[in-house]
Motif scaffolding. Structure first.
Motif, PDB file in Angstrom:
ATOM      1  N   UNK A  43       7.698  -8.318 -20.594  1.00  0.00           N
ATOM      2  CA  UNK A  43       6.080  -7.334 -18.919  1.00  0.00           C
ATOM      3  C   UNK A  43       5.137  -8.033 -19.339  1.00  0.00           C
ATOM      4  N   UNK A  44       4.695  -7.542 -20.699  1.00  0.00           N
ATOM      5  CA  UNK A  44       3.340  -8.063 -21.155  1.00  0.00           C
ATOM      6  C   UNK A  44       3.129  -9.989 -20.592  1.00  0.00           C
ATOM      7  N   UNK A  45       3.694 -10.591 -21.800  1.00  0.00           N
ATOM      8  CA  UNK A  45       4.245 -12.053 -21.825  1.00  0.00           C
ATOM      9  C   UNK A  45       4.126 -12.719 -19.818  1.00  0.00           C
ATOM     10  N   UNK A  46       4.897 -12.058 -19.048  1.00  0.00           N
ATOM     11  CA  UNK A  46       5.521 -12.402 -17.880  1.00  0.00           C
ATOM     12  C   UNK A  46       4.225 -12.051 -17.079  1.00  0.00           C
ATOM     13  N   UNK A  47       3.040 -10.814 -16.975  1.00  0.00           N
ATOM     14  CA  UNK A  47       2.121 -10.822 -16.170  1.00  0.00           C
ATOM     15  C   UNK A  47       1.724 -11.691 -16.326  1.00  0.00           C
ATOM     16  N   UNK A  48       0.947 -12.351 -18.236  1.00  0.00           N
ATOM     17  CA  UNK A  48       0.748 -13.002 -18.513  1.00  0.00           C
ATOM     18  C   UNK A  48       0.780 -14.428 -17.391  1.00  0.00           C
ATOM     19  N   UNK A  49       2.433 -14.667 -17.678  1.00  0.00           N
ATOM     20  CA  UNK A  49       1.904 -15.673 -16.563  1.00  0.00           C
ATOM     21  C   UNK A  49       2.172 -15.117 -15.145  1.00  0.00           C
ATOM     22  N   UNK A  50       2.171 -14.238 -14.809  1.00  0.00           N
ATOM     23  CA  UNK A  50       1.877 -14.177 -13.057  1.00  0.00           C
ATOM     24  C   UNK A  50       0.660 -13.817 -13.101  1.00  0.00           C
ATOM     25  N   UNK A  51      -0.624 -14.340 -13.763  1.00  0.00           N
ATOM     26  CA  UNK A  51      -1.313 -13.748 -13.362  1.00  0.00           C
ATOM     27  C   UNK A  51      -2.086 -15.056 -13.290  1.00  0.00           C
ATOM     28  N   UNK A  52      -1.168 -16.332 -14.208  1.00  0.00           N
ATOM     29  CA  UNK A  52      -1.878 -17.703 -14.194  1.00  0.00           C
ATOM     30  C   UNK A  52      -1.353 -18.474 -13.031  1.00  0.00           C
ATOM     31  N   UNK A  53      -0.734 -18.025 -12.536  1.00  0.00           N
ATOM     32  CA  UNK A  53       0.484 -18.879 -11.370  1.00  0.00           C
ATOM     33  C   UNK A  53       1.430 -18.826 -11.619  1.00  0.00           C
ATOM     34  N   UNK A  54       2.106 -18.808 -13.083  1.00  0.00           N
ATOM     35  CA  UNK A  54       3.155 -19.707 -13.284  1.00  0.00           C
ATOM     36  C   UNK A  54       4.457 -18.190 -13.038  1.00  0.00           C
ATOM     37  N   UNK A  55       4.130 -18.118 -11.943  1.00  0.00           N
ATOM     38  CA  UNK A  55       5.189 -16.934 -11.104  1.00  0.00           C
ATOM     39  C   UNK A  55       6.539 -17.273 -11.970  1.00  0.00           C
ATOM     40  N   UNK A  56       7.808 -17.839 -11.456  1.00  0.00           N
ATOM     41  CA  UNK A  56       9.222 -18.699 -12.023  1.00  0.00           C
ATOM     42  C   UNK A  56       8.714 -18.489 -13.171  1.00  0.00           C
ATOM     43  N   UNK A  57       8.211 -18.862 -14.274  1.00  0.00           N
ATOM     44  CA  UNK A  57       8.339 -18.522 -15.637  1.00  0.00           C
ATOM     45  C   UNK A  57       8.154 -17.173 -15.723  1.00  0.00           C
ATOM     46  N   UNK A  58       7.405 -16.050 -14.984  1.00  0.00           N
ATOM     47  CA  UNK A  58       7.436 -15.007 -15.293  1.00  0.00           C
ATOM     48  C   UNK A  58       8.042 -14.482 -14.960  1.00  0.00           C
ATOM     49  N   UNK A  59       8.910 -14.594 -13.490  1.00  0.00           N
ATOM     50  CA  UNK A  59      10.409 -14.078 -13.551  1.00  0.00           C
ATOM     51  C   UNK A  59      11.583 -13.910 -14.695  1.00  0.00           C
TER      52      UNK A  59
END
Length: 637
Positions: A43-59
């Protein structure tokens, strides 16, 4: 102690499959924390990617972090279905699977984290609730120091035999039942009886296994093997209590089926009505995991632990729930309503000797006798702090009395007829017959003159009237005395007590008949302590044994064992049981009600899967914490 309440070994052989069960439990203890950590990190790692603009990786990260929890959950569901059990874990699996299928990966990982966290919290809560119970097992001694040929040797408990002499050091747990052979024993019995203050035992007094020596070292003469001692019996009862499943848990399972059906109907209805599968997913998410299956076992285990903390061992959830529901009390007299042993209730002086001196002289001579009445006099004299002198020139007439010399004075002690035959004025001086019904009279003559009479009886417990009134207040509608003693003795003892009926001169089968007859008036609680009470204890809806001094058979047959010789522990245990049941039902109703409200809101489209998951987990945590309230309450003195 009259009989030991246990015959189980401290180290019983493991049945087939036991080792694999233990390994599986150990594996679960390792896996559960990992199943919490993985979705948390994801969850934390995905939120980090989502906030940096890498939404596909977050999912992708959220989905990957969800899969281990879902896999473990599916394995548990399959195992449950094979056992014929259907529960709300299915809703959790459906919500995670649906979230992954519809691309709601953030909701999926939140459900995974909260489900794994809820399971871990439940496990932690149960360990916390059962701490007082499992502490008994943790304190089991494995070896003892035994005297052999003048030397000390360390031996395993299985090697100890009756009459072995053991050294109990400061801090040692007494390994077997025995008597103090030399020294003074200062013992902490809190783990056994709930007594907060240490007790003192002097030479020839009984010591229970499981007590901790908090004083100087003393020597103990073993009276039982380890497998037959008090502590072994208590451990067996603890293991039985931990292994049982409560009726309320089965009740929760039935609630779970209804809740599962309601969840499926609401989710399906929301999908059909709106055409939006996300609404169905939100309904499933907010119903997962169900507080119903978390709150009940926590409250039940908390109640069992709470009762253990006040010195009452409840053999599992079934007994705990029945303790909260009983309406009729059938109680034995000897050892239950009374103390079960003769005590001095009156000392009559027939000379210039004070009462304490009469008791001291009689007890000093009675040290040479093993008769139960003689030992009662010795015990009472020591309890008063009287200095007993060693007797000399003792003549013991079995069953009649003794003649001997104490401090240079010729003393005769025994029954009235025995002493009257040896003292010229005895027949006239001892002729008074206004003694309490059922009492025993011991006569004493000193230097050829009548000195006094000691009246012994098995007196009513001082707390008896208050206990019966407390039980009435807690909802006991009928209270029946069922005694094997004579009718006149039973009636004399119960004067002033509020019984609905008094039955005396009963055989064990007649006690069973009374229990069965009274069952027409509601669930029956039977309290007893002797071997003759065991059948009635087993026949009653709830059997309670006075286990501190009671017989092994009664402790085996009973559903509840009072670990100390105090009747007033029973109302306290009953209050704890009722409170646990009430708290469990409160948690169930509150959890279901809040979940249903949330599900309806989600079905109407006002809550999405992520918000629903967060709200449901708040509900879960709240009901578990509420269930833990069953642990709290004032400690008994």
């Amino acid at each position: 102690m009259s009989e030991n309440p246990g015959t189980a070994s401290l180290s019983p052989p493991q049945p087939p499959g036991r080792a694999s069960t233990i390994s599986l439990q150990a594996l679960h203890r390792l896996i559960r924390p990992a199943l919490v950590v993985l979705p948390a990190l994801g969850l934390l790692l995905g939120l980090g990617f989502h906030l940096t603009g890498a939404a596909p990786w977050a999912g992708t990260i959220w989905a990957v972090a969800t899969v281990p929890v879902l896999g473990a959950l599916l394995i548990e569901i399959i195992a449950s279905l094979r056992r014929g059990e259907v529960g709300l874990d299915i809703v959790a699996a459906l919500s995670m699977t649906g979230a992954l299928l519809f691309g709601e990966n953030l909701a999926a990982v939140i459900v995974a984290l909260m489900y794994a966290g809820g399971q871990y919290l439940e496990s932690f809560a149960e360990r916390r609730a059962s701490r007082e119970m499992t502490s008994l097992l943790a304190r089991v001694p494995r070896t003892a120091l035994r005297y052999r040929d003048g030397l000390l040797e360390e031996v395993g408990l299985d090697a100890i035999e009756p009459w072995d002499r053991l050294l109990i050091r400061r801090g040692d747990v007494v390994p077997v039942d025995g008597t103090v052979a030399e020294g003074v024993a200062i013992l902490d019995q809190s783990a056994l009886t709930g007594e907060s203050l240490p007790v003192q035992r002097v030479s020839q007094e009984a010591v229970m296994s499981g007590a901790t020596n908090v004083g100087d070292a003393f020597e103990l003469t073993a009276t039982y093997r380890a497998a037959e001692s008090t502590y072994a019996g208590i451990i067996r009862l603890v293991q039985a209590a931990q292994a049982s499943k409560a009726p309320m848990t089965r009740l929760a399972d039935r609630f779970a089926m209804v809740f599962l059906a309601l969840t499926i109907v609401l989710a399906g209805g929301a999908w059909l009505w709106s055409g939006d599968p996300i609404r169905a997913l939100a309904v499933l998410v907010i119903a997962t995991p169900c507080p119903l299956i978390l709150a009940v076992p926590v409250a039940i285990v908390s109640g069992v632990s709470r009762a253990a903390g006040i010195g009452v061992l409840v053999k599992g959830g079934k007994a705990l729930e029945m303790l909260a529901r009983v309406q009729v009390l059938v109680i034995d007299k000897t050892g239950t309503l009374t103390h079960g042993q003769a005590r001095i209730v009156e000392i009559r002086t027939l000379s210039g000797l004070p009462a304490d001196e009469i008791l001291r002289l009689a007890a000093s001579l009675d040290q040479a006798s093993k008769h139960v009445i003689a030992q009662a006099l010795v015990t009472d004299a020591r309890a008063k702090g009287l200095r007993l002198s060693p007797p000399a020139e003792v003549e013991d007439v079995p069953g009649e009395g003794l003649v001997g010399t104490v401090d240079g004075r010729r003393v005769v002690v025994g029954g009235i007829r025995f002493v009257s035959q040896r003292v010229p004025e005895g027949a006239r001086s001892f002729s008074r017959d206004d003694y309490a019904v059922g009492s025993v009279v011991v006569a004493l003559a000193v230097d050829g003159e009548p000195a006094g009479l000691l009246v012994l009886a098995d007196p009513l417990r001082s707390e008896a009237a208050q206990v019966l009134d407390s039980l009435r207040h807690l909802g006991i509608a009928r209270i029946i005395l069922a005694s094997g003693d004579r009718q006149d003795v039973a009636e004399a003892v119960t004067v002033g007590l509020h019984f609905d009926a008094v039955h005396a001169e009963l055989t064990p089968d007649r006690k069973i008949a009374i229990v069965k007859t009274e069952s027409r008036n509601g669930p029956v609680m039977m309290i007893g302590d002797g071997v003759n009470d065991a059948p009635a204890l087993a026949a009653a809806d709830l059997g309670i044994a006075m286990g501190a001094k009671g017989a092994a058979a009664s402790a085996e047959a009973a559903d509840v064992v009072v670990l100390m010789d105090r009747l007033d522990k029973i109302p306290l245990a009953m209050e704890a049981a009722r409170r646990s049941r009430r708290i469990a039902l409160q948690s169930v109703y509150a959890g279901i009600g809040l979940s249903v409200i949330g599900m309806i809101v989600a079905a109407l489209g006002y809550l999405g899967p992520v918000q629903g998951a967060l709200i449901q987990e708040v509900i879960d945590v709240a009901v578990i914490l509420n269930a833990l309230r069953a642990l709290w309450g004032p400690r008994a003195s």
